[in-house]
Design an enzyme around this catalytic site. Structure first.
Site, PDB file in Angstrom:
ATOM      1  N   GLY A   1      42.110  38.622  29.940  1.00  0.00           N
ATOM      2  CA  GLY A   1      43.129  37.607  30.154  1.00  0.00           C
ATOM      3  C   GLY A   1      44.426  37.767  29.401  1.00  0.00           C
TER       4      GLY A   1
ATOM      5  N   GLU B   1      36.751  41.576  27.714  1.00  0.00           N
ATOM      6  CA  GLU B   1      36.864  42.324  28.978  1.00  0.00           C
ATOM      7  C   GLU B   1      38.330  42.495  29.366  1.00  0.00           C
ATOM      8  OE1 GLU B   1      34.872  39.714  31.703  1.00  0.00           O
ATOM      9  OE2 GLU B   1      32.894  40.119  30.911  1.00  0.00           O
TER      10      GLU B   1
ATOM     11  N   GLY C   1      41.718  43.974  30.809  1.00  0.00           N
ATOM     12  CA  GLY C   1      42.122  44.953  31.821  1.00  0.00           C
ATOM     13  C   GLY C   1      43.607  45.228  31.675  1.00  0.00           C
ATOM     14  N   ARG C   2      44.396  44.207  32.070  1.00  0.00           N
ATOM     15  CA  ARG C   2      45.855  44.346  32.082  1.00  0.00           C
ATOM     16  C   ARG C   2      46.432  44.794  30.735  1.00  0.00           C
ATOM     17  NH1 ARG C   2      48.697  41.105  35.666  1.00  0.00           N
ATOM     18  NH2 ARG C   2      46.874  39.751  35.642  1.00  0.00           N
TER      19      ARG C   2
ATOM     20  N   ARG D   1      51.567  43.406  43.886  1.00  0.00           N
ATOM     21  CA  ARG D   1      51.757  42.220  43.040  1.00  0.00           C
ATOM     22  C   ARG D   1      53.024  41.419  43.351  1.00  0.00           C
ATOM     23  NH1 ARG D   1      52.163  41.871  38.306  1.00  0.00           N
ATOM     24  NH2 ARG D   1      50.614  40.262  37.933  1.00  0.00           N
TER      25      ARG D   1
ATOM     26  N   TYR E   1      52.017  37.723  44.435  1.00  0.00           N
ATOM     27  CA  TYR E   1      52.188  36.683  43.410  1.00  0.00           C
ATOM     28  C   TYR E   1      53.648  36.367  43.111  1.00  0.00           C
ATOM     29  CZ  TYR E   1      47.583  38.716  42.458  1.00  0.00           C
ATOM     30  OH  TYR E   1      46.327  39.232  42.572  1.00  0.00           O
TER      31      TYR E   1
ATOM     32  N   CYS F   1      56.817  46.503  57.092  1.00  0.00           N
ATOM     33  CA  CYS F   1      57.421  45.507  57.987  1.00  0.00           C
ATOM     34  C   CYS F   1      56.975  44.100  57.621  1.00  0.00           C
ATOM     35  CB  CYS F   1      57.056  45.822  59.428  1.00  0.00           C
ATOM     36  SG  CYS F   1      57.585  47.463  59.869  1.00  0.00           S
TER      37      CYS F   1
ATOM     38  N   TYR G   1      46.237  46.579  38.159  1.00  0.00           N
ATOM     39  CA  TYR G   1      46.254  45.930  39.473  1.00  0.00           C
ATOM     40  C   TYR G   1      47.348  46.543  40.357  1.00  0.00           C
ATOM     41  CZ  TYR G   1      43.446  42.796  36.679  1.00  0.00           C
ATOM     42  OH  TYR G   1      42.489  42.297  35.842  1.00  0.00           O
TER      43      TYR G   1
HETATM   44  N1  LLP Z   1      36.843  39.680  33.369  1.00  0.00           N
HETATM   45  C1  LLP Z   1      36.726  39.016  34.511  1.00  0.00           C
HETATM   46  C2  LLP Z   1      35.461  38.351  34.837  1.00  0.00           C
HETATM   47  C3  LLP Z   1      37.816  38.972  35.419  1.00  0.00           C
HETATM   48  O1  LLP Z   1      37.697  38.307  36.560  1.00  0.00           O
HETATM   49  C4  LLP Z   1      39.028  39.620  35.072  1.00  0.00           C
HETATM   50  C5  LLP Z   1      40.172  39.605  35.981  1.00  0.00           C
HETATM   51  C6  LLP Z   1      39.091  40.330  33.859  1.00  0.00           C
HETATM   52  C7  LLP Z   1      37.989  40.317  33.016  1.00  0.00           C
HETATM   53  C8  LLP Z   1      40.313  41.078  33.415  1.00  0.00           C
HETATM   54  O2  LLP Z   1      41.396  40.253  33.184  1.00  0.00           O
HETATM   55  P1  LLP Z   1      42.743  40.828  32.519  1.00  0.00           P
HETATM   56  O3  LLP Z   1      42.457  41.199  31.100  1.00  0.00           O
HETATM   57  O4  LLP Z   1      43.181  41.997  33.307  1.00  0.00           O
HETATM   58  O5  LLP Z   1      43.694  39.693  32.611  1.00  0.00           O
HETATM   59  N2  LLP Z   1      45.216  40.836  40.647  1.00  0.00           N
HETATM   60  C9  LLP Z   1      45.760  39.946  39.643  1.00  0.00           C
HETATM   61  C10 LLP Z   1      44.818  39.779  38.484  1.00  0.00           C
HETATM   62  C11 LLP Z   1      43.463  39.261  38.873  1.00  0.00           C
HETATM   63  C12 LLP Z   1      42.518  39.213  37.713  1.00  0.00           C
HETATM   64  C13 LLP Z   1      41.120  38.988  38.149  1.00  0.00           C
HETATM   65  N3  LLP Z   1      40.159  38.987  37.101  1.00  0.00           N
HETATM   66  C14 LLP Z   1      47.102  40.473  39.198  1.00  0.00           C
HETATM   67  O6  LLP Z   1      47.552  41.499  39.717  1.00  0.00           O
HETATM   68  O7  LLP Z   1      47.764  39.864  38.359  1.00  0.00           O
END
Ligand code: LLP
Length: 422
Positions: free
Chosen positions: A247, A281, A283-284, A320, A324, A350, A379
């Site tokens: 997150g 967890e 990601g981003r 994105r 969004y 298009c 993403y």
């Molecule tokens: N754990 C779970 C259970 C998740 O659903 C997610 C992201 C993460 C970890 C990783 O979250 P992060 O650290 O990346 O914020 N497509 C969207 C983002 C969707 C995120 C979905 N879940 C975007 O491009 O902003």
């Protein structure tokens, strides 16, 4: 006057007016592998991971990279070798993490719709735990484990009802969202799980949303989870793992969120005496600013006063902005003399939403010029599609002076590969 531009990353910098990824000239990368191409800095990725790991140093922890943010196996392999685990959401992601050599005892399986096949595959792999999101899922995992004479390690994913104050499409921890279970139901599910011999309770999990600019809601969720863990321990249930999900946001536009090290040190302060193993967890915040999308200008088109810079990447490559309304900074790969112009940077798809940037100030662009769409490592490729018959881009991983192709550009044959033509 020639201007250098902020790329949102110290690993993408200008030298003599040319943009480099680490020590690799992006012009050379475009010349070798073409465009559009995702380009990642390995050092940027590993630095972000290390920032989490050192921030949590001294307490038991696992940083399980959210594979949905970027599922390239070469990147996963580097992350795994540096000690990361994997947060998975499908058999496909499990398969990629296995190919990358990430040890199963560092894998978590999240998601509201795990199928029986997927659960069976994860049981067979021997993952650290299933983050269970509903009662029917709990029963399914229990049955599949029993049929195999195994015990399935589980956590219940609670929906803590904390407002992450992020984009509505990527917040997950409020009552109205499909994710996790409410507190009351979580109590019932733990009680039920404790009575099932084929289940082994290992943890509590939550993930409240993505792209958080402020960590206060995450800390609030942590406190709630710690309180709930105490409640369960008082009932005689040992809970060795606490999974706070991902997150943490990154800088896309102006706003700069806390760094992974600041965030993880705050977490450490709060849990250091609890004895729990903390799982994150992210990601981003690991890959987001470690990647750019390298694209080439095809045309510069004027409609009355409006100037459109049409590039060869589209919303099929980076969705994105279209989905969004997300802001991605766009910079020239060759910083150039000349008064900046206000332009819209658009793709070839298009759809009116195929816009990477509206009213951006860029040096005068000509066909053939290269642009970098910043903060595209998370993403980006993982949400790419073949819409409008567009092959997906290539991916290049830079390590020092060298770029290495880590995914070929799709070909026209790839587009038709699974079609059955009689
Ligand atoms: N754990 C779970 C259970 C998740 O659903 C997610 C992201 C993460 C970890 C990783 O979250 P992060 O650290 O990346 O914020 N497509 C969207 C983002 C969707 C995120 C979905 N879940 C975007 O491009 O902003």
């Amino acid at each position: 006057m020639r201007q250098d531009h902020d790329t949102r990353s110290r690993f993408f910098t200008y030298r003599d007016g040319r943009l480099y990824a680490e020590n690799a000239d992006l012009h050379d990368i475009a010349a070798t592998w073409g465009t559009p191409t995702y380009v990642y800095s390995l050092q940027a990725i590993l630095t972000a991971l290390r920032d989490y790991q050192t921030g949590l140093d001294g307490i038991p922890h696992l940083v399980a990279f959210a594979v949905k943010a970027n599922g390239n196996v070469a990147i996963l392999r580097h992350l795994g070798q540096a000690g990361a685990g994997a947060d998975l959401t499908s058999a496909g992601e499990l398969f990629a993490a296995q190919k990358a050599g990430i040890p199963p005892e560092r894998m978590i399986f999240s998601g509201v719709g795990k199928t029986e096949d997927e659960i069976a595959m994860a049981l067979h792999a021997g993952i650290l735990m299933f983050n269970i999101e509903s009662e029917p899922e709990l029963e399914t995992v229990a049955r599949l484990a029993a049929e195999r004479g195994r015990r399935a390690p589980i956590a219940i994913r609670v929906n803590p009802n904390v407002d992450p104050k992020t984009h509505p499409k990527i917040s997950t921890g409020l009552k109205q969202h499909k994710f996790g279970v409410p507190w009351e139901q979580a109590r019932t599910l733990y009680k039920r799980a404790a009575d099932i011999p084929s289940l082994e309770i290992r943890g509590i999990a939550a993930h409240i949303g993505s792209s958080l600019m402020d960590t206060a809601p995450l800390l609030q969720a942590l406190d709630l989870l710690l309180g709930f863990r105490q409640y369960l321990q008082n009932k005689g249930l040992a809970i060795p793992y606490l999974d706070l999900g991902g997150g943490l946001g990154i800088q896309y536009e102006k706003q700069i969120p806390e760094t992974p090290s600041e965030y993880s040190q705050k977490l450490k302060q709060r849990i250091k005496d609890s004895g729990v193993t903390l799982i994150l967890e992210p990601g981003r915040s690991i890959v987001g600013n470690a990647g750019i999308l390298l694209t080439k200008v095809i045309y510069v088109k004027k409609n009355d006063d409006k100037v459109f810079v049409v590039v060869d990447a589209g919303m099929n490559s980076l969705a994105r902005p279209a989905i969004y309304g997300a802001y991605h900074h766009i910079v020239p790969v060759a910083a150039r003399d000349g008064a900046p112009q206000t332009v819209d940077v658009v793709g070839p798809i298009c759809e009116s939403s195929d816009v990477f940037g509206k009213n951006r100030s860029l040096p005068p662009c000509r066909p053939g010029d290269l642009l970098a769409i910043c903060s595209a490592g998370a993403y980006g490729y993982s949400m790419a599609s073949n819409y409008n018959g567009q092959p997906r881009p290539a991916e290049v991983l830079v390590e020092g002076h060298h770029g290495r192709l880590i995914r070929r550009r799709e070909t026209l044959d790839d587009l038709l590969r699974n079609q059955i033509v009689q």
